[in-house]
Enzyme design. Structure first.
Site, mmCIF file in Angstrom:
data_model
loop_
_atom_site.group_PDB
_atom_site.id
_atom_site.type_symbol
_atom_site.label_atom_id
_atom_site.label_comp_id
_atom_site.label_asym_id
_atom_site.label_seq_id
_atom_site.Cartn_x
_atom_site.Cartn_y
_atom_site.Cartn_z
ATOM 1 N N GLN A 193 107.530 22.683 72.967
ATOM 2 C CA GLN A 193 108.023 21.743 71.765
ATOM 3 C C GLN A 193 107.269 22.117 70.500
ATOM 4 O O GLN A 193 107.882 21.861 69.547
ATOM 5 C CB GLN A 193 107.479 20.425 72.300
ATOM 6 C CG GLN A 193 108.430 20.114 73.493
ATOM 7 C CD GLN A 193 108.126 18.645 73.964
ATOM 8 O OE1 GLN A 193 107.346 17.583 73.096
ATOM 9 N NE2 GLN A 193 108.413 18.520 74.780
ATOM 10 N N CYS A 194 106.264 22.912 70.419
ATOM 11 C CA CYS A 194 105.460 23.395 69.139
ATOM 12 C C CYS A 194 106.351 24.516 68.807
ATOM 13 O O CYS A 194 106.816 25.638 69.483
ATOM 14 C CB CYS A 194 104.081 23.821 69.496
ATOM 15 S SG CYS A 194 103.072 22.650 69.973
ATOM 16 N N ASP A 200 123.617 24.321 60.054
ATOM 17 C CA ASP A 200 123.196 23.732 61.140
ATOM 18 C C ASP A 200 123.005 24.407 62.518
ATOM 19 O O ASP A 200 122.058 24.084 63.236
ATOM 20 C CB ASP A 200 124.286 22.329 61.405
ATOM 21 C CG ASP A 200 124.135 21.271 60.445
ATOM 22 O OD1 ASP A 200 123.197 21.516 59.744
ATOM 23 O OD2 ASP A 200 124.962 20.494 60.353
ATOM 24 N N THR A 247 114.498 29.209 62.945
ATOM 25 C CA THR A 247 115.157 27.931 63.307
ATOM 26 C C THR A 247 115.268 27.291 61.934
ATOM 27 O O THR A 247 114.399 27.465 61.129
ATOM 28 C CB THR A 247 113.793 27.168 63.838
ATOM 29 O OG1 THR A 247 113.411 27.876 65.010
ATOM 30 C CG2 THR A 247 113.957 25.753 64.389
ATOM 31 N N THR A 272 128.733 24.473 54.461
ATOM 32 C CA THR A 272 128.552 24.026 53.029
ATOM 33 C C THR A 272 128.863 24.681 52.165
ATOM 34 O O THR A 272 129.424 24.327 50.952
ATOM 35 C CB THR A 272 127.072 23.106 53.012
ATOM 36 O OG1 THR A 272 126.748 22.347 53.974
ATOM 37 C CG2 THR A 272 126.706 22.524 51.725
ATOM 38 N N ASP A 284 132.731 23.388 59.795
ATOM 39 C CA ASP A 284 131.349 22.649 59.612
ATOM 40 C C ASP A 284 130.728 23.605 61.064
ATOM 41 O O ASP A 284 131.267 23.593 62.020
ATOM 42 C CB ASP A 284 131.287 21.517 59.821
ATOM 43 C CG ASP A 284 130.119 20.693 59.588
ATOM 44 O OD1 ASP A 284 129.783 19.995 58.680
ATOM 45 O OD2 ASP A 284 129.037 21.108 60.498
ATOM 46 N N SER A 285 129.528 23.960 60.732
ATOM 47 C CA SER A 285 128.946 24.822 61.909
ATOM 48 C C SER A 285 128.462 23.916 63.234
ATOM 49 O O SER A 285 128.059 24.507 64.290
ATOM 50 C CB SER A 285 127.569 25.528 61.560
ATOM 51 O OG SER A 285 126.610 24.891 61.457
ATOM 52 N N SER A 286 128.692 22.551 62.974
ATOM 53 C CA SER A 286 128.142 21.785 64.188
ATOM 54 C C SER A 286 129.240 21.980 65.216
ATOM 55 O O SER A 286 129.139 21.848 66.414
ATOM 56 C CB SER A 286 128.177 20.144 63.751
ATOM 57 O OG SER A 286 127.744 20.141 62.405
HETATM 58 N N1 ASP Z 1 126.940 20.824 58.334
HETATM 59 C C1 ASP Z 1 126.772 22.074 57.561
HETATM 60 C C2 ASP Z 1 127.181 23.053 58.564
HETATM 61 O O1 ASP Z 1 126.271 23.324 59.336
HETATM 62 C C3 ASP Z 1 125.617 22.020 56.857
HETATM 63 C C4 ASP Z 1 125.335 23.425 56.084
HETATM 64 O O2 ASP Z 1 126.076 24.337 56.051
HETATM 65 O O3 ASP Z 1 124.240 23.432 55.520
HETATM 66 O O4 ASP Z 1 128.260 23.405 58.745
#
Ligand code: ASP
Length: 380
Positions: free
Chosen positions: A316-317, A128, A204, A51, A95-97
């Site tokens: 999960q915690c 992400d 995280t 972003t 995008d890091s996804s």
């Molecule tokens: N979708 C974006 C990413 O991870 C979110 C971000 O950068 O905050 O590239």
């Protein structure tokens, strides 16, 4: 960045001709911008996307990754830092996804190639999957003695209220910091976000919209960042060996998460554990590492372990740790051959499994090292 087809194993980094890499390096400021006669830390900004550098596509209204030149033009203040700053941009910012282990290899390769030339590295990255990249790099970069500070932002750098400018400037300051005896203050992979500096393999992402987007529930922050920056030297990672940087590129993605929930069926678990090629599972359990004690469930687990699957118990915690002996429900898993992930984050657990399998260790060694802290990722 590189467009890769999905593969199960990422053994080696692709060849990057050094001339091409040199061409990707650009000066962010000029020597005449610097005050004469002083020490000028040399920092390399590695821009992967996220972003922070995005702009809105006028046709769709969605944010899309954009060029580093545009990003840096929005931070004129950067020239007032008395550092030599260069940048390295991958061909296609993402995008890091869309990150996968080949991108981690690329980042590690850039750091390794220019390691001697710079005092520190700032990686601009989407939020992400930032915690995955930070965890993976912490395992890949053995004997790291220089700062690798990963940052990004929630709002693009071109927006009036952006958090990107402050994050970038602070990340550069943190990367340039030295101890009283002029050694790098940080010798580890970290995440800098808002006023928080975290160990990368302990962090995280927990908020999709707060400026303070990351947390580290089981490890303190590495610095108090306010009007000044005060490092907590008592908690910083210090490599034991004074050995040269060694990069381990191998990453094996034949691993997965399985998160338990009341009602999960034996068939689902059996199917998951029988995924072709699967070598390791991060099993997300309840509380202190608890799971059902029904014999049918435990039988599926035992069978998988007997076949050589490495199953790591992670809670999960976010806060606290797996304690296999606290409850009968936890010790039953342990007796079935599941190993404890202690207080590993999910991101650190899955990337550590990829890393260990990527080094071609046998199953028993992977199990032993999963329970051994390598770079401050877990308490034991
Ligand atoms: N979708 C974006 C990413 O991870 C979110 C971000 O950068 O905050 O590239």
């Amino acid at each position: 960045m590189r467009d890769t087809k999905s593969r199960d194993v990422y053994p080696e980094c692709r060849e990057h001709p050094i001339e091409v890499m040199e061409m990707n390096i650009k000066s962010v400021n000029e020597p005449e911008d610097l005050r004469p006669g002083e020490r000028h830390p040399k920092i390399l900004i590695i821009y992967t996307g996220g972003t922070i550098g995005m702009i809105e596509n006028p046709e769709t209204g969605s944010l899309e990754p954009f060029d580093f030149e545009y990003l840096i033009d929005n931070v004129p203040k950067i020239k007032r830092l008395d550092y030599r700053i260069d940048s390295y941009q991958f061909e296609v910012p993402i995008d890091s996804s869309a990150m996968n282990p080949s991108h981690w290899q690329d980042i590690a390769y850039v750091i390794a190639t220019f390691y001697d030339r710079y005092d520190g590295f700032v990686v601009l990255h989407g939020t992400d999957t930032m915690a995955y990249t930070a965890s993976a790099l912490s395992f890949m970069l053995e004997n790291l003695r220089k700062p690798v500070v990963i940052t990004g932002s929630q709002l693009p750098i071109g927006e009036v209220r952006t958090d990107g400018e402050e994050n970038l400037i602070t990340a550069l300051q943190v990367a340039a910091a030295t101890t009283d005896d002029s050694r790098p203050m940080l010798e580890e992979v970290t995440i800098l976000f808002e006023n928080y500096l975290w160990r990368g393999n302990r962090a995280t992402k927990y908020s999709a919209d707060n400026f303070n987007a990351f947390k580290s529930s089981n490890f303190p922050r590495l610095a108090k960042i306010g009007m000044g920056i005060t490092f907590r030297e008592d908690v910083l990672w210090r490599p034991v060996e004074d050995a040269p940087l060694r990069v381990h590129y191998g990453m094996d993605t034949n691993v997965m998460y399985l998160s338990l929930f009341p009602g999960i069926t034996e068939t689902m678990i059996r199917h998951a554990f029988n995924t072709p090629g699967l070598r390791g599972v991060v099993l997300k359990t309840y509380g202190a590492g608890n799971a059902p004690t029904e014999s049918s469930f435990l039988e599926v687990v035992r069978e998988a372990v007997d076949r050589g699957l490495v199953i790591v118990n992670v809670s999960q915690c976010d806060n606290g740790m797996v304690d296999p002996h606290r409850y009968k429900t936890g010790s039953a898993l342990y007796a079935a051959g599941v190993i404890s992930g202690h207080d590993l984050t999910s991101e650190a657990a899955i990337t550590k499994l990829m890393f260990l399998f990527g080094q071609d260790y046998d199953t028993e060694t992977v199990k032993r090292l999963m329970e051994t802290p390598l770079v401050g990722e877990m308490h034991k």
